[in-house]
Scaffold this motif. Structure first.
Motif, PDB file in Angstrom:
ATOM      1  N   MET A 116      45.487  45.567  47.477  1.00 61.66           N
ATOM      2  CA  MET A 116      44.037  45.359  47.338  1.00 61.66           C
ATOM      3  C   MET A 116      43.591  44.265  48.300  1.00 61.66           C
ATOM      4  O   MET A 116      44.222  43.220  48.403  1.00 61.66           O
ATOM      5  CB  MET A 116      43.688  44.967  45.902  1.00 61.66           C
ATOM      6  N   ASP A 117      42.490  44.541  49.008  1.00 60.01           N
ATOM      7  CA  ASP A 117      41.978  43.528  49.925  1.00 60.01           C
ATOM      8  C   ASP A 117      40.698  42.904  49.357  1.00 60.01           C
ATOM      9  O   ASP A 117      40.219  43.287  48.282  1.00 60.01           O
ATOM     10  CB  ASP A 117      41.722  44.122  51.309  1.00 60.01           C
ATOM     11  N   LEU A 118      40.147  41.931  50.091  1.00 62.47           N
ATOM     12  CA  LEU A 118      38.983  41.188  49.620  1.00 62.47           C
ATOM     13  C   LEU A 118      37.773  42.096  49.427  1.00 62.47           C
ATOM     14  O   LEU A 118      37.034  41.965  48.447  1.00 62.47           O
ATOM     15  CB  LEU A 118      38.660  40.063  50.603  1.00 62.47           C
ATOM     16  N   PHE A 119      37.555  43.022  50.354  1.00 63.87           N
ATOM     17  CA  PHE A 119      36.413  43.936  50.259  1.00 63.87           C
ATOM     18  C   PHE A 119      36.487  44.757  48.984  1.00 63.87           C
ATOM     19  O   PHE A 119      35.483  44.902  48.260  1.00 63.87           O
ATOM     20  CB  PHE A 119      36.384  44.859  51.479  1.00 63.87           C
ATOM     21  N   GLU A 120      37.658  45.311  48.678  1.00 60.25           N
ATOM     22  CA  GLU A 120      37.816  46.121  47.470  1.00 60.25           C
ATOM     23  C   GLU A 120      37.606  45.291  46.209  1.00 60.25           C
ATOM     24  O   GLU A 120      36.988  45.763  45.247  1.00 60.25           O
ATOM     25  CB  GLU A 120      39.210  46.756  47.463  1.00 60.25           C
ATOM     26  N   THR A 167      47.687  51.572  41.086  1.00 55.07           N
ATOM     27  CA  THR A 167      48.907  50.820  40.792  1.00 55.07           C
ATOM     28  C   THR A 167      48.756  50.037  39.491  1.00 55.07           C
ATOM     29  O   THR A 167      47.656  49.948  38.924  1.00 55.07           O
ATOM     30  CB  THR A 167      49.205  49.834  41.934  1.00 55.07           C
ATOM     31  N   ALA A 168      49.861  49.453  39.043  1.00 61.69           N
ATOM     32  CA  ALA A 168      49.821  48.640  37.820  1.00 61.69           C
ATOM     33  C   ALA A 168      48.862  47.472  37.971  1.00 61.69           C
ATOM     34  O   ALA A 168      48.122  47.126  37.044  1.00 61.69           O
ATOM     35  CB  ALA A 168      51.226  48.139  37.476  1.00 61.69           C
ATOM     36  N   PHE A 169      48.835  46.866  39.159  1.00 64.93           N
ATOM     37  CA  PHE A 169      47.943  45.728  39.361  1.00 64.93           C
ATOM     38  C   PHE A 169      46.485  46.158  39.376  1.00 64.93           C
ATOM     39  O   PHE A 169      45.626  45.487  38.804  1.00 64.93           O
ATOM     40  CB  PHE A 169      48.264  45.000  40.660  1.00 64.93           C
ATOM     41  N   VAL A 170      46.191  47.281  40.029  1.00 66.53           N
ATOM     42  CA  VAL A 170      44.804  47.757  40.087  1.00 66.53           C
ATOM     43  C   VAL A 170      44.296  48.065  38.686  1.00 66.53           C
ATOM     44  O   VAL A 170      43.155  47.722  38.329  1.00 66.53           O
ATOM     45  CB  VAL A 170      44.690  49.000  40.993  1.00 66.53           C
ATOM     46  N   LYS A 171      45.122  48.698  37.855  1.00 62.09           N
ATOM     47  CA  LYS A 171      44.718  48.997  36.482  1.00 62.09           C
ATOM     48  C   LYS A 171      44.453  47.710  35.711  1.00 62.09           C
ATOM     49  O   LYS A 171      43.488  47.609  34.958  1.00 62.09           O
ATOM     50  CB  LYS A 171      45.804  49.820  35.789  1.00 62.09           C
ATOM     51  N   VAL A 185      40.569  45.594  34.230  1.00 59.78           N
ATOM     52  CA  VAL A 185      40.364  45.086  32.877  1.00 59.78           C
ATOM     53  C   VAL A 185      40.168  43.572  32.883  1.00 59.78           C
ATOM     54  O   VAL A 185      39.267  43.044  32.230  1.00 59.78           O
ATOM     55  CB  VAL A 185      41.554  45.456  31.967  1.00 59.78           C
ATOM     56  N   ILE A 186      40.996  42.876  33.654  1.00 58.20           N
ATOM     57  CA  ILE A 186      40.972  41.413  33.633  1.00 58.20           C
ATOM     58  C   ILE A 186      39.672  40.847  34.182  1.00 58.20           C
ATOM     59  O   ILE A 186      39.173  39.818  33.703  1.00 58.20           O
ATOM     60  CB  ILE A 186      42.182  40.852  34.407  1.00 58.20           C
ATOM     61  N   ILE A 187      39.071  41.506  35.186  1.00 60.74           N
ATOM     62  CA  ILE A 187      37.829  40.961  35.747  1.00 60.74           C
ATOM     63  C   ILE A 187      36.657  41.074  34.776  1.00 60.74           C
ATOM     64  O   ILE A 187      35.581  40.540  35.039  1.00 60.74           O
ATOM     65  CB  ILE A 187      37.456  41.614  37.099  1.00 60.74           C
ATOM     66  N   GLN A 188      36.881  41.752  33.642  1.00 62.11           N
ATOM     67  CA  GLN A 188      35.861  41.756  32.604  1.00 62.11           C
ATOM     68  C   GLN A 188      35.619  40.349  32.068  1.00 62.11           C
ATOM     69  O   GLN A 188      34.574  40.083  31.468  1.00 62.11           O
ATOM     70  CB  GLN A 188      36.283  42.666  31.445  1.00 62.11           C
ATOM     71  N   PHE A 189      36.585  39.467  32.301  1.00 64.11           N
ATOM     72  CA  PHE A 189      36.432  38.078  31.856  1.00 64.11           C
ATOM     73  C   PHE A 189      35.190  37.446  32.473  1.00 64.11           C
ATOM     74  O   PHE A 189      34.496  36.647  31.827  1.00 64.11           O
ATOM     75  CB  PHE A 189      37.676  37.275  32.233  1.00 64.11           C
ATOM     76  N   LEU A 191      46.375  36.922  42.733  1.00 60.88           N
ATOM     77  CA  LEU A 191      45.654  35.947  41.912  1.00 60.88           C
ATOM     78  C   LEU A 191      44.294  35.631  42.527  1.00 60.88           C
ATOM     79  O   LEU A 191      43.283  35.515  41.821  1.00 60.88           O
ATOM     80  CB  LEU A 191      46.477  34.672  41.762  1.00 60.88           C
ATOM     81  N   LEU A 192      44.233  35.508  43.843  1.00 61.15           N
ATOM     82  CA  LEU A 192      42.967  35.261  44.534  1.00 61.15           C
ATOM     83  C   LEU A 192      42.012  36.425  44.332  1.00 61.15           C
ATOM     84  O   LEU A 192      40.814  36.228  44.091  1.00 61.15           O
ATOM     85  CB  LEU A 192      43.212  35.041  46.026  1.00 61.15           C
ATOM     86  N   MET A 193      42.524  37.666  44.396  1.00 59.47           N
ATOM     87  CA  MET A 193      41.678  38.841  44.205  1.00 59.47           C
ATOM     88  C   MET A 193      41.093  38.865  42.788  1.00 59.47           C
ATOM     89  O   MET A 193      39.926  39.227  42.593  1.00 59.47           O
ATOM     90  CB  MET A 193      42.475  40.118  44.463  1.00 59.47           C
ATOM     91  N   LEU A 194      41.913  38.480  41.808  1.00 59.82           N
ATOM     92  CA  LEU A 194      41.424  38.426  40.428  1.00 59.82           C
ATOM     93  C   LEU A 194      40.310  37.392  40.277  1.00 59.82           C
ATOM     94  O   LEU A 194      39.305  37.636  39.600  1.00 59.82           O
ATOM     95  CB  LEU A 194      42.566  38.089  39.478  1.00 59.82           C
ATOM     96  N   MET A 195      40.475  36.249  40.929  1.00 59.23           N
ATOM     97  CA  MET A 195      39.452  35.204  40.856  1.00 59.23           C
ATOM     98  C   MET A 195      38.165  35.666  41.519  1.00 59.23           C
ATOM     99  O   MET A 195      37.072  35.470  40.978  1.00 59.23           O
ATOM    100  CB  MET A 195      39.977  33.928  41.513  1.00 59.23           C
TER     101      MET A 195
END
Length: 279
Positions: free
Chosen positions: A1-5, A39-43, A47-51, A221-225
């Motif tokens: 996953m990149d920053l744009f996505e 992927t597992a991370f994309v899935k 969900v996590i960005i719902q935070f 971790l940066l993408m999640l943030m």
């Protein structure tokens, strides 16, 4: 996953989480349009960005969470806040129970664009008429524990991808004689424990299956943030718009939007265009 996505998914999450258009459905469609592998991370990311969206509700309605209305004469602060949170528990309990029981079936359906498209259309048709069906809301109608629990039961319908948690809870509130505004606001409040639980469950599943290191791999971790911050900012704007719009005009526009999007997807599938998620 990149920053744009990460930014695009954050925008989609923030825009759709509190609108009755199905955030899960739009996230699945967006991932496909971006050509993202599921992927597992994309899935976990979706969900996590719902935070971020959760925090937007806490920021906009902080007084309701920490200084709830003292409707009964003489009710103290502690009693008022205790009753407010007990109603949230009553509303989220059905989803917790069914979510744990049906978790495997829900995950199996999450990648199905067909299910999303069909439910977008069905939900859209319903929304064209829900204002007529539930047109007797009153500002004097109290949100009792019983009403909160019934709304929670109706919320469980949103476990089907494409239904929309927001739509289910708002319709549930209107079916209990709440006004559109009151039903929408309780939908936002109920989203906090519901989405928090889903986020914590996803993180737990990732760690328990040995995927905890995914969060620390590369720039994950940066993408999640980034995704969470973007969803937070966009969700604030979406909530403010939605409350103002639905109070004045109702749900017909959202119904037509759902029907159009769902129909386009179904037509594309009939024409042989492969819209299934990449596993």
């Amino acid at each position: 996953m990149d920053l744009f996505e990460a930014i695009i998914l954050g925008i989609v999450e923030g825009l759709t989480e509190f609108l009755p258009v199905s955030s899960t459905g739009h996230m699945i469609i967006t991932q496909h349009l971006l050509g993202m592998e599921s992927t597992a991370f994309v899935k976990a990311f979706t969900v996590i960005i719902q935070f971020g969206a959760i925090l937007s509700v806490m920021v906009l309605y902080w007084r309701r969470f920490f200084y709830p209305s003292r409707q009964a004469e003489g009710m103290g602060w502690w009693s008022a806040i205790w009753r407010f949170y007990l109603k949230l528990v009553a509303g989220v309990l059905p989803a917790v129970v069914l979510g744990l029981l049906l978790n495997d079936y829900i995950e199996a359906a999450l990648g199905s664009v067909v299910v999303v498209a069909v439910m977008l259309v069905i939900g859209g048709v319903f929304m064209l008429f829900c204002d007529r069906i539930f047109c007797h809301g009153s500002e004097q109608t109290p949100l009792t524990y019983r009403r909160a629990f019934i709304i929670g039961i109706i919320q469980c319908i949103s476990m089907i991808p494409g239904v929309s948690r927001s739509m289910a809870t708002i319709v549930g509130g209107m079916s209990q004689q709440l006004t559109r505004k009151a039903a929408a606001e309780f939908s936002f409040f109920l989203a906090v424990p519901t989405m928090m639980g889903a986020t914590c469950l996803e993180v737990y599943k990732m760690i328990s299956h040995g995927g905890g290191n995914l969060l620390l791999e590369g720039n994950n971790l940066l993408m999640l943030m980034v995704g969470s911050v973007v969803s937070f900012i966009v969700a604030i704007a979406a909530i403010r718009f939605f409350i103002s719009y639905v109070t004045r005009y109702g749900f017909r526009a959202f119904g037509w939007y759902r029907i159009i999007v769902g129909a386009i997807i179904l037509i594309a599938l009939v024409c042989g265009i492969d819209l299934q998620m990449i596993d």
